[in-house]
Every structure is written in structure tokens, then in C-alpha cells.
Design an enzyme around this catalytic site. Structure first.
Site, mmCIF file in Angstrom:
data_model
loop_
_atom_site.group_PDB
_atom_site.id
_atom_site.type_symbol
_atom_site.label_atom_id
_atom_site.label_comp_id
_atom_site.label_asym_id
_atom_site.label_seq_id
_atom_site.Cartn_x
_atom_site.Cartn_y
_atom_site.Cartn_z
ATOM 1 N N GLU A 254 0.886 -1.169 0.000
ATOM 2 C CA GLU A 254 0.000 0.000 0.000
ATOM 3 C C GLU A 254 0.919 1.212 0.000
ATOM 4 O O GLU A 254 1.534 1.537 1.025
ATOM 5 C CB GLU A 254 -0.894 -0.001 1.243
ATOM 6 C CG GLU A 254 -1.891 -1.139 1.288
ATOM 7 C CD GLU A 254 -2.984 -1.027 0.226
ATOM 8 O OE1 GLU A 254 -3.119 0.045 -0.384
ATOM 9 O OE2 GLU A 254 -3.668 -2.028 -0.004
ATOM 10 N N CYS A 288 -2.397 9.041 2.611
ATOM 11 C CA CYS A 288 -2.124 8.587 1.240
ATOM 12 C C CYS A 288 -3.328 8.884 0.357
ATOM 13 O O CYS A 288 -3.203 9.043 -0.846
ATOM 14 C CB CYS A 288 -1.831 7.101 1.234
ATOM 15 S SG CYS A 288 -3.110 6.168 2.086
#
Ligand code: NAP
Length: 480
Positions: A254, A288
């Protein structure tokens, strides 16, 4: 409320069910005061391997325990975490710096991964079919991979840990968690919750260290480790993929993002501003999934910028521990200065950048910026800013806006504000990102598949997919 650490805040490594001391220690700093919060264990590569041995020993019995018994431990962890949610939020605030409301939001989201995967644990389905040639049956089974190494970043110290621990444990894997050196206390607290919920010794191990490179290299080279799950920057993700390639180790990644936020012609400007406040400002922009660059149709660009700026100016900046503050500190002075460097680079490109308000002088605080008339391709649209800076690019042509939105090596999430959901979905299908939020400023949900396309990652967390990152598929051919 006391500004001290919660009473139950472990500070040593967790290996094989024991809290283990280390020869040297690592300082955890409160970014709002720049004072020291705690000294924690600083593991060596050898201690990393002790954690591998403990996780490997525990795997034998944990992997064959019933899914229901694992589910019950996860559910109990959810209950404990929920009943002590303010302790978790306080730790997040103190070591990460974010605002109290963001920390409570994160702690709640983090606990939900325990509940969600307690529900998923008992629902992993295999498959039984007859082969098309009639010569055999095809049975597809899933089994836990083994020892899982989990590396997490500083921006969501609780949620990134539970998003990995919960599915790994539900699948029957044992774990070694390595949190970021800036925010290890929350991870240790989460591990303590799992211990109290009944996770057997060695099932959850935590290694905190200032030497993440050498410790991770030792762990990843050990043949007893079966999989890596990493959340962090694309740069470090690529370094780790080089290492895991040597052992052909399954690796879930990720990674970074550079999310576009599109406000199309006809979109409701007030709701777009409301969404922008969440998409940009949750976690002070250190997500993010944070909206990194705004593409706004010329017909509403001025109105959007004026209203967005006013909303940002209304944010009260100060230590997150004071619940009246809306925007806390960045995680460190170093991270704050990285954001300012991106702004300075844009100024050299000819952009005028003025902060919308003033931030407190002490601590790693940063006031938000709205930067108008940015050209696509500027350093502000190329870099992951990871802070409260909002560059606005104006467009006339929707297909050009979609092209600019996709013009990045990242592909985690996009935001689309359209006149209605139908148009939003039409545009969403053209976005090169693993997730698209349509007419809303947040998409994350433990029950949904989270992950990116392109250099934003490999694999998915959460949803029904998350558990499969920790399961090996095995096919049995049975003679009829
Ligand atoms: P980072 O520098 O990549 O660090 C992430 C983790 O990797 C930390 O635990 C870090 O430990 C460790 N690490 C650093 N160098 C390493 C090495 N050579 N070998 C092994 N581990 C190493 O990222 P960050 O600055 O903490 O986090 C911000 C980044 O994470 C952003 O790019 C953000 O987009 C991304 N992120 C992605 C997601 C997602 O779900 N896609 C979620 C959150 C954050 P130390 O810091 O202790 O060295």
C-alpha cells in the site's frame, strides 16, 4: 484531560508473549511540543530474528485453531479497543500530532478492522467442482501463509496496524509488526489489546527499531517468513520489493498517492468544498488518500477557491490534545519542512503561495495554503505533498481534466464532484485509480477493498479481499 501517556503504554518489544528489554533505546517525540514522550526499545536485527522464531513456533497451533476461536479473539479486541478508545486517541495525538477529532476518527476506524475481520474469519469459502472432462473433482482450498511481516507508516499508527493484523490473524497467520520509529507507542498499545483479548504468545510480536533497513532485511531473508505486507512510500516499497524478489516472497504493497480532486461543471460547489475539507484536511493532509491537487471547472473555480479558503481560515491550529483545535501538528519538523520545500519549489516556478492563517511558532505546526492558478505539471501537482497545501488548476474541457488527473505514476484514489451520481460514475470509470469517491470526500471503510493501481501498490486491504493477502490457494485434484 491529562496530557500524559495512558497508564497501559508498553515501551519494550513484544516477542513470544514477553515484553523484552533492549540494550539501547529510541526517543519518541511529541511533535506539538518537541519534548520527549517516552523511551522505547530499539531492536537489533538479532532481536528481529527472535521475533521470527517466536512467530514461527506459534504458527503450528494458531494456524489450525478454529476460525471461530480466532474470530472471538478479534471481536474481544474490538470490544477492548472500543471501551478504551480515548486512550488510543490520546496516544495517536501525542506521538503523531494530529487533531483530537482526527485521532478519535482513526481509533474508531482502527477498531472496526478487528470487528470486520472477526466477521470475515468464519466466512472464507473454498470451491468444489467437477472437472469439465469428468475425470476428477477440483477442490480449491485456502490455508494461512505462515509468518507475516507487517511494516506500517506514521500517519495512521493505529489503523495501518489493525488493517494488517486483523486479516492476518483471521487467516491463521502469526505476525511481526514493525511500526514507524516516529509512532511506535500506538502499535505497542494495539498489540497489548490483542494480548488481553487472548492472542496466544508469539501470535503477535512487535519490533520497534531505529534500524528499519537492517532489521527488515534480516527478517525478510529468513526462510521462516512467508509474506510481507507493507504500507509506506513508493520509494521504500520498491526497495523492499527488490529484497522480496530474491525469495519470491508474496508482497502486499500500500504505497504513495497523488489524488486528483475534480469539480466538474454543474457540481454543487458547497458540497464540493465540504468534501474538499475532508479529502484534503483529514489528518492535516498527511494521508495517502489526501486530495493532492484540485482540478476545478472555470465556471466555478473562483467560487470554489474563495469558499475553500474561508473554510480553511476558520480552522483553529494548535496541539491536538486540546479538543477545540481543528488542525494539529505535522508528525515532525522534518516532515513539515519537506512540505514547505515543495511550496518553495513552486514559488521558484513563479507561483505565489500565501498561507491562509498563522500557525503557532512552537512545535511542528503548519498553516494551510490554497494556491490558485497552478499549472498542471508544477511541482505541486507532481509531488505527494502530504500536508495542508491545496493547489488549484482551472480547466475548461472535461476530457482534458481527466487526462491531467490520470497524468501521474500514482493511482490510489480520485475524487469526483459531478452534477449527479450518474455523471460521477461515468467519469469514475475513466480514472486510473483503485478507488474513486463520487460526490463525497472520504472512501475508506473496513468493509471495502482498499488499494491502488500503478505505483500506488499491489494487492488490497480490508473488504473480502484483505484476508486473501494472507491465504495461500491450494488446489486438490481428486480422482473420480
Ligand atoms: P516510509 O518512509 O516509506 O516508511 C514506512 C515504513 O517503512 C516505516 O515503518 C519505516 O520505518 C519503514 N522503512 C523505512 N525504510 C525502510 C527500509 N529500508 N526497510 C524497511 N522498512 C523501512 O513512509 P512514511 O513516511 O512513514 O509514510 C508516508 C508514506 O506512506 C506516504 O507516501 C503515504 O502515501 C504512504 N501511505 C500509504 C498508504 C496506503 O494505504 N496506500 C497508507 C498510509 C500511508 P522508519 O520510519 O522507522 O524507518
Amino acid at each position: 484531560m491529562s496530557v500524559g501517556l495512558p497508564e497501559r503504554t508498553p515501551t519494550s518489544l513484544l516477542v513470544g508473549g514477553q515484553w523484552v528489554q533492549t540494550a539501547t533505546h529510541l526517543q519518541v517525540i511529541n511533535p506539538a511540543t518537541l519534548g520527549s514522550l517516552a523511551e522505547i526499545g530499539d531492536a537489533t536485527p538479532e532481536q528481529g530474528l527472535d521475533a521470527v522464531a517466536a512467530a514461527h513456533d506459534a504458527f503450528g497451533s494458531w494456524s489450525v485453531s478454529s476460525a471461530r476461536s480466532r474470530a472471538e479473539i478479534l471481536r474481544k479486541a474490538f470490544d477492548i479497543m472500543t471501551s478504551e478508545i480515548e486512550d488510543c486517541a490520546r496516544l495517536i495525538v501525542l506521538e503523531n500530532g494530529k487533531a483530537w477529532r482526527d485521532a478519535m476518527g482513526e481509533a474508531t476506524y482502527a477498531a472496526e478492522f478487528f470487528r470486520w475481520f472477526s466477521e470475515v474469519a468464519a466466512h472464507v469459502q473454498g470451491d468444489f467442482r467437477y472437472g469439465p472432462n469428468g475425470d476428477k473433482t477440483i477442490i480449491t482450498d485456502y490455508r494461512p501463509m505462515g509468518v507475516a511481516y507487517l511494516i506500517t507508516p506514521w500517519n495512521f499508527p493505529a489503523a495501518m496496524a489493525t488493517r494488517k493484523l486483523a486479516p492476518a490473524l483471521a487467516a491463521g497467520c502469526t505476525t511481526i509488526l514493525k511500526p514507524a520509529a516516529e509512532t511506535p507507542l500506538t502499535a505497542l498499545w494495539v498489540a497489548d489489546v490483542l494480548e488481553r483479548a487472548g492472542a496466544p504468545a508469539g501470535v503477535v510480536n512487535v519490533v520497534t527499531t531505529s534500524k528499519s533497513g537492517p532489521v527488515s532485511e534480516a527478517i525478510l531473508s529468513d526462510p521462516r517468513v512467508a509474506t510481507l505486507s507493507f504500507t509506506g512510500s513508493t520509494y521504500v516499497g520498491k526497495l523492499l520489493l527488490e529484497q522480496t524478489a530474491k525469495r519470491v516472497l508474496p508482497s502486499s504493497m500500500e504505497l504513495g498517492g497523488n489524488a486528483p480532486f475534480l469539480v466538474l461543471e454543474g457540481a454543487d460547489v458547497d458540497s464540493a468544498v465540504e468534501g474538499a475539507m475532508v479529502a484534503k484536511m483529514r489528518n492535516g493532509g498527511a494521508a495517502c488518500t489526501a486530495a493532492n491537487r484540485f482540478y476545478v471547472h472555470a465556471s466555478v473555480a473562483d467560487e470554489f477557491a474563495v469558499k475553500f479558503e474561508a473554510a480553511l481560515r476558520g480552522m483553529k491550529i494548535g496541539p491536538g490534545i486540546d479538543q477545540s483545535n481543528d488542525l494539529g501538528a505535522m508528525v515532525s519538523v522534518k516532515e513539515r519542512d519537506k512540505i514547505l520545500e515543495i511550496v518553495q519549489e513552486a514559488e521558484k516556478e513563479g507561483i505565489t503561495a500565501t498561507a491562509v492563517s498563522e500557525a503557532p511558532g512552537e512545535g511542528a505546526f503548519l498553516s494551510p495554503y490554497v494556491i490558485r492558478d497552478v499549472q498542471h505539471g508544477s511541482s505541486l501537482t507532481r509531488n505527494e505533498i502530504f500536508g495542508p497545501v491545496a493547489p488549484i488548476v482551472t480547466f475548461e474541457d472535461q476530457s482534458e481534466a481527466i487526462r491531467m488527473a490520470n497524468d501521474t505514476e500514482y493511482g490510489l484514489i480520485s475524487y469526483v464532484y459531478a452534477k449527479d451520481a450518474g455523471e460521477g460514475i461515468k467519469v469514475a470509470r475513466q480514472m486510473e485509480s483503485g478507488m474513486v469517491a463520487i460526490n463525497r470526500g472520504i472512501a475508506s471503510d473496513p468493509a471495502a477493498s482498499f488499494g491502488g493501481m500503478k505505483e500506488s501498490g499491489l494487492g488490497r486491504e480490508g473488504g473480502f479481499d484483505g484476508i486473501h493477502e494472507f491465504l495461500e490457494t491450494q488446489y486438490f485434484a481428486v480422482d473420480l
